[in-house]
Design an enzyme around this catalytic site. Structure first.
Site, PDB file in Angstrom:
ATOM      1  N   GLU A 382       0.880  -1.178   0.000  1.00  0.00           N
ATOM      2  CA  GLU A 382       0.000   0.000   0.000  1.00  0.00           C
ATOM      3  C   GLU A 382       0.910   1.219   0.000  1.00  0.00           C
ATOM      4  O   GLU A 382       1.702   1.412   0.922  1.00  0.00           O
ATOM      5  CB  GLU A 382      -0.923   0.008   1.234  1.00  0.00           C
ATOM      6  CG  GLU A 382      -1.761   1.272   1.393  1.00  0.00           C
ATOM      7  CD  GLU A 382      -2.592   1.605   0.145  1.00  0.00           C
ATOM      8  OE1 GLU A 382      -3.489   0.831  -0.185  1.00  0.00           O
ATOM      9  OE2 GLU A 382      -2.327   2.652  -0.500  1.00  0.00           O
ATOM     10  N   GLU A 469      -8.481  -2.700  -9.710  1.00  0.00           N
ATOM     11  CA  GLU A 469      -9.761  -2.330  -9.097  1.00  0.00           C
ATOM     12  C   GLU A 469     -10.427  -1.307 -10.026  1.00  0.00           C
ATOM     13  O   GLU A 469     -11.260  -1.659 -10.843  1.00  0.00           O
ATOM     14  CB  GLU A 469      -9.496  -1.764  -7.702  1.00  0.00           C
ATOM     15  CG  GLU A 469     -10.749  -1.434  -6.933  1.00  0.00           C
ATOM     16  CD  GLU A 469     -10.404  -0.816  -5.600  1.00  0.00           C
ATOM     17  OE1 GLU A 469     -11.072  -1.129  -4.624  1.00  0.00           O
ATOM     18  OE2 GLU A 469      -9.471   0.021  -5.530  1.00  0.00           O
ATOM     19  N   GLU A 475     -15.653  -3.894  -1.296  1.00  0.00           N
ATOM     20  CA  GLU A 475     -15.288  -3.313   0.000  1.00  0.00           C
ATOM     21  C   GLU A 475     -16.293  -2.264   0.471  1.00  0.00           C
ATOM     22  O   GLU A 475     -16.495  -2.099   1.679  1.00  0.00           O
ATOM     23  CB  GLU A 475     -13.885  -2.712  -0.073  1.00  0.00           C
ATOM     24  CG  GLU A 475     -13.773  -1.583  -1.080  1.00  0.00           C
ATOM     25  CD  GLU A 475     -12.340  -1.110  -1.318  1.00  0.00           C
ATOM     26  OE1 GLU A 475     -11.408  -1.901  -1.114  1.00  0.00           O
ATOM     27  OE2 GLU A 475     -12.174   0.053  -1.719  1.00  0.00           O
TER      28      GLU A 475
HETATM   29  C1  NOJ Z   1      -8.229  -0.044  -0.684  1.00  0.00           C
HETATM   30  C2  NOJ Z   1      -8.173  -1.302  -1.479  1.00  0.00           C
HETATM   31  O1  NOJ Z   1      -9.179  -1.299  -2.470  1.00  0.00           O
HETATM   32  C3  NOJ Z   1      -8.377  -2.472  -0.564  1.00  0.00           C
HETATM   33  O2  NOJ Z   1      -8.414  -3.679  -1.288  1.00  0.00           O
HETATM   34  C4  NOJ Z   1      -7.293  -2.479   0.473  1.00  0.00           C
HETATM   35  O3  NOJ Z   1      -7.570  -3.469   1.416  1.00  0.00           O
HETATM   36  C5  NOJ Z   1      -7.212  -1.140   1.208  1.00  0.00           C
HETATM   37  N1  NOJ Z   1      -7.168  -0.062   0.294  1.00  0.00           N
HETATM   38  C6  NOJ Z   1      -5.995  -1.074   2.107  1.00  0.00           C
HETATM   39  O4  NOJ Z   1      -4.858  -0.901   1.364  1.00  0.00           O
END
Ligand code: NOJ
Length: 667
Positions: A382, A469, A475
């Protein structure tokens, strides 16, 4: 594996498909004669128009650019040369939604030169395919030796008819993670592509771009009436594109279908990308994966170091045990590293580490444990959109994964702007995402991007570009008001036209009971299964917690369903209402079907004519249990079996926000 060219490769000078009506007017027609682009130099300005049969799709529209110092690269031209070629080949995808792809087009290239001071040259290339048309600008090296600053693109798309446009807004905080709405083209503001339009002329049309390299991506602005204009996403200083000496824009693509489903089985965007450049693709394999992931999104676990931290060595091993026990081989673990805080998602120059594990997490031990269990760890970076930090560490981070024998990495870019400064979709972002993709290939890593630039088909050239994505995914159901049921019946016709999506389907416990209790998936569990067929991606997550899968008979469908296909057929579809998709497994004789509906219950009669007419199949059906819909017993799946043949019609009932998933096992 090197991409194989199959069947035919024909490249010959124009024989068919082209004509010149009068001086300064040229046409190029698709191989089936249906799609036509007309080029004309009108008062020294290039114009193009598009027809489908007799239907005018785009009436004469502008072309060109505005350069720095108000220099116009859209007029004062004369035609220097015109070239025509035809091309016909069938190529094989390393992985994909269809194995063999036909790339058949006629091309018209018009070389222009300005008459005035700088005598700038500009070439415009048009391609007419049976499934749409495309054009791009090539600015060759020439005598004027200066850096080029594009201040605006002049291209317009004058739609002859209004229509229902399925749109999401551009330049917003959450990038492209918005719910699609429909509105007449004539009422749009600035929107992202793919922009899909159900035209009043009866055609389904989608605007997007292909092969975007070292250029800004385009949004579309509604200017007047039903005219859309290319809007290049700017750098922070307002310049749209800065290059030295030469540039090639992405292809501006216009896919044309007689029904919306035709857009999904159009491979025009892939065809406009270059063939595979990777000598080694042996490490790039489609798969399904679990993750220490949903637990963090529903608030059961935390990303950061805490009493409820998700990524601990102990939990990693438990998840690996579960993964192995159920016969799967991939696990994603987020929050494994240093740098996470409870404010990780806010706009800030976060300092994530890409090499140092969290105190409770022993990367080496986890990877070694996975090796024993035949479970590969998927890496996670990330960046928080702090690319200054990331670019300093990325080599070390990738080298660490390579040393551990890992071959996939998910890379996230949470944040409204890269480095809190540049739009994700501008030239800066385009170049960054390509740089990382190529770098990953050097470390034998396949990439899954989140919060990325939109897909323009680079998976053809770099098959290690697995999925991304780039839309509102599952999510949102964990921590917001969620995605309404129609979302899933819109994205196959819009976002998914650009390429695979990491939607992360497979939630069985659709009403969240732990963490953010009360949040929910706005659909049934059977619909979640159907998504593995209606949403194409070479890697698909099984997003729920292991405890929600444990002992559930429907897990069998997730074990069976492939993520690599020989062929894809859209049996029916109405944008925002329903879609029924059938796909044939690339590695067996089986077919799979997914059908989903929006909030309205639906009875579907599926003609099984796509099956082999000489065979009998066992249909293993995972349907909404009787009386099930979004709010009644949504997690209950009825599993049944039936012997079927290609001549049969299968009657299915979908509850509101429901779906059915079927495996057709050849007997
Ligand atoms: C957003 C992402 O779409 C998700 O998959 C991820 O878990 C979180 N950010 C944390 O990085």
């Amino acid at each position: 594996m090197i991409q194989k060219k199959l069947i035919t490769l024909l490249l010959f000078a124009a024989i068919t498909g082209f004509s010149q009506n009068k001086k300064n007017t040229f046409e190029v027609v698709s191989p089936d004669g249906k799609n036509k682009v007309k080029f004309e130099l009108v008062k020294n300005a290039p114009k193009y128009a598009v027809l489908h049969g007799k239907t005018e799709v785009i009436t004469p529209s502008d072309m060109g650019f505005l350069l720095k110092d108000n220099e116009n690269l859209s007029t004062d031209f004369e035609i220097k040369n015109v070239q025509k070629i035809s091309f016909n080949e069938t190529w094989q995808q390393v992985w994909g939604e269809k194995k063999n792809i036909k790339n058949h087009y006629n091309q018209l290239s018009v070389e222009l030169q300005q008459k005035g001071k700088n005598r700038r040259k500009l070439e415009i290339q048009f391609r007419a395919f049976n499934d749409g048309v495309a054009f791009r600008y090539v600015y060759p090296k020439q005598n004027v030796k200066d850096s080029i600053f594009i201040m605006d693109e002049k291209t317009t798309f004058n739609l002859k008819e209004d229509g229902k446009a399925w749109w999401i807004p551009a330049y917003r905080e959450n990038r492209d993670e918005y719910l699609f709405k429909d509105a007449p083209v004539s009422t749009l503001d600035t929107v992202l592509t793919p922009l899909t339009i159900e035209s009043k002329n009866g055609l389904a049309i989608s605007f997007h771009e292909a092969n975007l390299v070292d250029f800004a991506s385009i949004n579309l602005i509604k200017t007047k009436g039903t005219q859309l204009k290319a809007d290049l996403v700017p750098w922070a200083d307002g310049v749209k594109v800065r290059v030295k000496e030469t540039f090639t824009s992405s292809w501006r693509t216009i896919q044309i279908g007689e029904k919306p489903g035709d857009l999904i089985t159009s491979y025009l965007i892939l065809n406009l990308n270059d063939p595979n450049k990777l000598a080694n693709t042996s490490y790039v394999k489609p798969y399904k994966y679990f993750g220490i992931w949903w637990g963090m999104h529903i608030g059961k676990y935390s990303f950061w170091e805490s009493d409820i931290q998700g990524a601990t060595t102990k939990r990693a091993k438990e998840y690996m045990d579960f993964t192995a026990k159920e016969g799967f081989h991939h696990l994603l673990i987020e929050g494994w590293n240093k740098g996470w805080t409870p404010q990780w998602y806010e706009n800030h120059m976060h300092m994530f580490s890409f090499t140092k594990s969290a105190d409770n997490f022993d990367l080496e031990e986890v990877v070694a444990y996975g090796k024993k269990k035949n479970v590969a760890l998927i890496g996670y970076h990330e960046t928080g959109s702090n690319l200054i930090n990331y670019l300093k560490e990325v080599d070390e981070g990738f080298a660490l994964y390579k040393k551990m024998g890992m071959h996939s990495v998910k890379i996230g870019h949470v944040g409204s702007k890269l480095n809190m400064k540049e739009w994700h979709f501008g030239q800066f972002g385009v170049n960054y995402f390509r740089y990382i993709l190529e770098k990953a290939a050097q470390y034998d890593l396949a990439v899954l991007y989140h919060e990325s630039i939109k897909d323009t088909g680079e998976r053809r050239t770099f098959p290690n570009m697995l999925s991304r994505e780039a839309a509102r995914g599952q999510e949102y159901n964990a921590w917001s008001e969620g995605n309404p049921p129609n979302h899933l019946t819109i994205i196959p016709f819009t976002r998914l036209l650009s390429g695979p999506m990491d939607f992360t389907p497979g939630i069985f416990d659709v009403e969240v009971k732990q963490g953010h209790a009360g949040k929910r998936v706005h659909g049934t569990a059977a619909q979640q299964l159907a998504l593995y067929v209606t949403i194409y991606a070479p890697i698909q997550m099984m997003a729920d917690l292991p405890e929600n899968y444990e002992g559930k008979p429907a897990l069998q469908f997730l074990k069976d369903v492939p993520t690599d296909w020989e062929d894809t057929k859209i049996l029916e579809g109405k944008i925002g209402e329903y879609i029924t998709t059938a796909r044939k497994d690339r590695n067996s004789a089986d077919w799979y079907l997914g059908t989903i509906t929006n909030e309205k219950a639906r009875d579907v009669n599926v003609a099984l004519s796509f099956l082999d007419p000489n065979a009998t199949y066992e249909a293993q059906i995972y349907a909404d249990a009787e009386g099930t819909d979004e709010t009644h017993n949504p997690a209950e799946i009825a599993i049944s079996k039936k012997t079927v043949k290609a001549s049969d019609i299968l009657k299915l009932h979908l509850g509101g926000a429901g779906g059915t998933a079927i495996r057709f096992k050849k007997l």
